[in-house]
Design an enzyme around this catalytic site. Structure first.
Site, PDB file in Angstrom:
ATOM      1  N   SER A  90       0.824  -1.198   0.000  1.00 43.81           N
ATOM      2  CA  SER A  90       0.000   0.000   0.000  1.00 43.81           C
ATOM      3  C   SER A  90       0.867   1.260   0.000  1.00 43.81           C
ATOM      4  O   SER A  90       1.635   1.484  -0.932  1.00 43.81           O
ATOM      5  CB  SER A  90      -0.960  -0.047   1.190  1.00 43.81           C
ATOM      6  N   ASP A  98     -10.155  -4.086  -4.460  1.00 48.48           N
ATOM      7  CA  ASP A  98      -9.329  -3.068  -3.816  1.00 48.48           C
ATOM      8  C   ASP A  98      -9.442  -1.764  -4.595  1.00 48.48           C
ATOM      9  O   ASP A  98      -9.242  -1.751  -5.811  1.00 48.48           O
ATOM     10  CB  ASP A  98      -7.868  -3.542  -3.787  1.00 48.48           C
ATOM     11  N   HIS A 111      -7.862  -5.296  -0.086  1.00 51.27           N
ATOM     12  CA  HIS A 111      -6.706  -4.584   0.430  1.00 51.27           C
ATOM     13  C   HIS A 111      -6.343  -5.138   1.814  1.00 51.27           C
ATOM     14  O   HIS A 111      -7.210  -5.568   2.570  1.00 51.27           O
ATOM     15  CB  HIS A 111      -7.043  -3.098   0.534  1.00 51.27           C
TER      16      HIS A 111
END
Length: 353
Positions: free
Chosen positions: A198, A292, A322
């Site tokens: 991320s 996501d 995610h």
């Protein structure tokens, strides 16, 4: 619906793991049929996790709360999903030099490693606002144990106390230090990679860009659902804006704290997808999750690197959400995805470039 009281992390871990391990038919009967969206069906164990999260009152990563409170909540949830720590031959708490003083770091050495193993410099996720060495302890242990590489986890400065580009500066300084000290850390100086999930994946990409200006260069980049475009606008950001852990409101919260000056969103160090030149970057393994909001920008970045001549392996896991990197101890589908990532890291660092 009223939320259930929290139990001890150990007990919650056992309950979550047992529920995720139920037969598919039992999961559907208890937790409902997984949704199908954009031609993808959510994995059954991920459906279980999302429903259990709702029962504890957690429908997103931030709930637009105070950063300190959200950080504390995420530490508790990390303890629930991580479970007992994966044994290492050695872990070492370090303090390494940074542009604003020393930074904390943690070195993981897996069992059976040789005297000059490859090294992965890892940047944790959390939207540049939350996350730390402990929330991603399980991720780093998993990657080390299943790739054979040493892993150096970096505790870079967080927003809003330290907005952009503080995290970038720390990430780059940590990589340069690790590359210079690789032999002392027990690693092969020719096989030092960068990686992250991320926001941490974003930092790993930026370190690779900065390395082209001189200094040591990563041997490889491991990018797990990386954030690559702070300007947004991708279709996946609308498709999965709510209901799949990371929400559009979360993204606005993270980016608002990290980039209080929205003009900085066009800076390639914040939005690597907007960089003009992607040539000369290290080989990359890019992994995305089907459900996501960051899916499309991660895949677009992989395609742009390919077009620029960078060797890229792109892998989408269509049924995942995610943060699956943090779920390997409870979610079989997340574990399988991260085993692939660890295998890619092992293969990519089996020789130096």
């Amino acid at each position: 619906m009223a939320s259930l009281p929290r139990l001890s992390p150990r007990l919650e871990h056992r309950i979550v793991r047992a529920a995720c391990g139920l037969p598919a038919g039992a999961q559907r009967l208890i937790f409902g049929k997984p949704p199908v969206l954009d031609g993808q069906e959510l994995a059954g164990d991920i459906q279980v996790l999302l429903r259990l999260a709702e029962l504890t009152g957690s429908r997103s990563l931030t709930d637009n709360g105070d950063p300190e409170r959200v950080r504390a909540e995420r530490r508790v949830e990390a303890a629930v999903t991580a479970g007992p720590p994966t044994p290492m031959a050695r872990t070492e708490e370090l303090e390494i030099p940074g542009p604003a003083g020393t930074m904390r770091a943690r070195l993981y050495a897996p069992a059976g490693g040789g005297p000059a193993a490859p090294l992965l410099v890892y940047y944790h996720g959390g939207g540049w606002v939350i996350g730390d060495l402990d929330t991603h302890d399980g991720v780093c242990r998993f990657l080390a144990a299943n790739s054979g590489a040493l892993v150096l986890s970096v505790d870079y400065r967080l927003a809003p106390e330290h907005p952009f580009p503080a995290a970038v500066e720390d990430a780059h300084a940590a990589f340069v230090w690790a590359a210079q000290q690789a032999a002392e850390l027990g690693a092969d100086p020719a096989r030092v990679a960068v990686g992250g999930d991320s926001a941490g994946g974003n930092l790993a990409t930026v370190v690779c860009h900065l390395a082209r200006d001189g200094g040591p260069a990563p041997a490889m980049q491991l990018l797990i659902y990386p954030a690559t475009d702070a300007l947004g606008g991708q279709r996946s950001r609308q498709l999965f804006a709510d209901g799949f852990l990371l929400t559009a409101a979360d993204m606005a919260w993270f980016e608002g704290h990290y980039l209080p000056d929205r003009a900085a969103a066009v800076d390639p160090r914040a939005s690597v997808l907007r960089a003009e030149d992607l040539s000369g970057l290290p080989p990359a393994y890019v992994v995305t999750a089907g459900f996501d909001p960051l899916r499309d920008e991660g895949e677009a970045y992989a395609e742009r690197m390919r077009e620029a001549g960078v060797p890229v392996a792109l892998r989408r896991h269509p049924g995942l959400v995610h943060s699956f990197a943090n779920l390997t101890a409870v979610s079989p589908s997340s574990r399988a995805a991260m085993l692939e990532a660890a295998g890619a890291l092992h293969m990519g660092l089996s020789y130096s470039y």
